[in-house]
Design a protein around this motif. Structure first.
Motif, PDB file in Angstrom:
ATOM      1  N   ILE A 161     -32.665  -5.400   2.751  1.00 27.18           N
ATOM      2  CA  ILE A 161     -33.851  -5.620   3.580  1.00 27.18           C
ATOM      3  C   ILE A 161     -33.511  -5.526   5.071  1.00 27.18           C
ATOM      4  O   ILE A 161     -34.227  -4.920   5.836  1.00 27.18           O
ATOM      5  CB  ILE A 161     -34.486  -7.001   3.263  1.00 27.18           C
ATOM      6  N   PHE A 162     -32.361  -6.108   5.466  1.00 25.17           N
ATOM      7  CA  PHE A 162     -32.075  -6.142   6.907  1.00 25.17           C
ATOM      8  C   PHE A 162     -31.792  -4.735   7.447  1.00 25.17           C
ATOM      9  O   PHE A 162     -32.105  -4.425   8.581  1.00 25.17           O
ATOM     10  CB  PHE A 162     -30.936  -7.131   7.227  1.00 25.17           C
ATOM     11  N   GLN A 163     -31.244  -3.865   6.593  1.00 26.28           N
ATOM     12  CA  GLN A 163     -31.022  -2.474   6.991  1.00 26.28           C
ATOM     13  C   GLN A 163     -32.364  -1.796   7.251  1.00 26.28           C
ATOM     14  O   GLN A 163     -32.539  -1.057   8.204  1.00 26.28           O
ATOM     15  CB  GLN A 163     -30.262  -1.717   5.888  1.00 26.28           C
ATOM     16  N   ASP A 164     -33.324  -2.098   6.375  1.00 23.10           N
ATOM     17  CA  ASP A 164     -34.660  -1.534   6.481  1.00 23.10           C
ATOM     18  C   ASP A 164     -35.306  -1.962   7.801  1.00 23.10           C
ATOM     19  O   ASP A 164     -35.916  -1.164   8.491  1.00 23.10           O
ATOM     20  CB  ASP A 164     -35.483  -2.027   5.293  1.00 23.10           C
ATOM     21  N   GLN A 165     -35.121  -3.262   8.137  1.00 28.37           N
ATOM     22  CA  GLN A 165     -35.680  -3.807   9.376  1.00 28.37           C
ATOM     23  C   GLN A 165     -35.054  -3.115  10.577  1.00 28.37           C
ATOM     24  O   GLN A 165     -35.750  -2.764  11.537  1.00 28.37           O
ATOM     25  CB  GLN A 165     -35.444  -5.324   9.430  1.00 28.37           C
ATOM     26  N   LYS A 166     -33.736  -2.901  10.515  1.00 26.04           N
ATOM     27  CA  LYS A 166     -33.048  -2.196  11.617  1.00 26.04           C
ATOM     28  C   LYS A 166     -33.645  -0.812  11.813  1.00 26.04           C
ATOM     29  O   LYS A 166     -33.904  -0.390  12.925  1.00 26.04           O
ATOM     30  CB  LYS A 166     -31.552  -2.066  11.296  1.00 26.04           C
ATOM     31  N   ASN A 224     -39.308   2.217  16.015  1.00 28.40           N
ATOM     32  CA  ASN A 224     -40.253   1.696  17.016  1.00 28.40           C
ATOM     33  C   ASN A 224     -39.769   1.979  18.431  1.00 28.40           C
ATOM     34  O   ASN A 224     -40.538   2.417  19.283  1.00 28.40           O
ATOM     35  CB  ASN A 224     -40.446   0.190  16.841  1.00 28.40           C
ATOM     36  N   GLU A 248     -28.917  -2.096  17.698  1.00 31.32           N
ATOM     37  CA  GLU A 248     -29.346  -2.144  16.291  1.00 31.32           C
ATOM     38  C   GLU A 248     -28.303  -1.477  15.398  1.00 31.32           C
ATOM     39  O   GLU A 248     -28.128  -1.865  14.249  1.00 31.32           O
ATOM     40  CB  GLU A 248     -30.705  -1.446  16.106  1.00 31.32           C
ATOM     41  N   LYS A 283     -36.597   0.190  11.021  1.00 30.93           N
ATOM     42  CA  LYS A 283     -37.945   0.055  11.589  1.00 30.93           C
ATOM     43  C   LYS A 283     -37.864  -0.177  13.089  1.00 30.93           C
ATOM     44  O   LYS A 283     -38.606   0.418  13.863  1.00 30.93           O
ATOM     45  CB  LYS A 283     -38.676  -1.124  10.927  1.00 30.93           C
ATOM     46  N   ASN A 284     -36.959  -1.100  13.489  1.00 28.86           N
ATOM     47  CA  ASN A 284     -36.799  -1.387  14.917  1.00 28.86           C
ATOM     48  C   ASN A 284     -36.418  -0.121  15.669  1.00 28.86           C
ATOM     49  O   ASN A 284     -36.978   0.167  16.731  1.00 28.86           O
ATOM     50  CB  ASN A 284     -35.721  -2.454  15.129  1.00 28.86           C
TER      51      ASN A 284
END
Ligand SMILES: [Zn+2]
Length: 163
Positions: A3-8, A14, A76, A10-11
């Protein structure tokens, strides 16, 4: 994918989107500057200097904002750039592995995260020391300020060790 890789990811996308928008704005300003300059060239009575300068200033600010976003993207990815030679280093590096330059932002945590929220409300030791009556000789004031600076340095070093 964790999940945290996915968030990275996304960031990063963005930040990339924000960079693209800023680059579009810069292109628009360059276009407008061209038109303003041309109108001035065609008619000597037209003075577009103020409008041109305002856009140049905006472009400079946008470049700074883009550079900030690039730093965030690197972070990131667990990287930071050496200010001296531009080599990408691991976030944890205290010194550039290529040129040996020291990283001021040792752990690359943004200053606003480290600083306590009420930091600006508390006067620094230097500010307090400078509030010395005008009758005191200048040499004394200078020594006081140097002492204050030394004390501040020691404090910074000690805070670093505690972390
Ligand atoms: Zn370097």
């Amino acid at each position: 994918m964790p999940i945290f890789q996915d968030q990275k990811g996304k960031n990063i996308s963005n930040f990339q989107k924000m960079i693209d928008e800023k680059k579009n704005t810069i292109r628009k300003y360059y276009d407008e500057i061209g038109h303003l300059y041309y109108s001035q060239y065609k008619d000597v009575n037209v003075d577009s200097t103020k409008d041109i300068n305002a856009r140049c200033e905006s472009i400079s600010n946008l470049y700074i904002e883009i550079e900030d976003l690039n730093v965030k993207i690197l972070r990131e990815r667990g990287l930071k750039k050496c200010a001296v030679c531009s080599t990408e280093n691991n976030l944890s590096n205290a010194f550039c592995f290529k040129c040996g330059a020291r990283f001021d932002d040792n752990d690359a945590v943004p200053a606003d995260v480290i600083a306590p929220p009420n930091a600006s409300a508390t006067p620094s030791r230097n500010q307090v020391k400078r509030e010395i009556p005008a009758t005191v000789s200048e040499t004394v004031v200078a020594d006081e300020v140097i002492d204050a600076a030394d004390a501040a340095n020691i404090d910074i070093a000690e805070e670093g060790k505690e972390e």
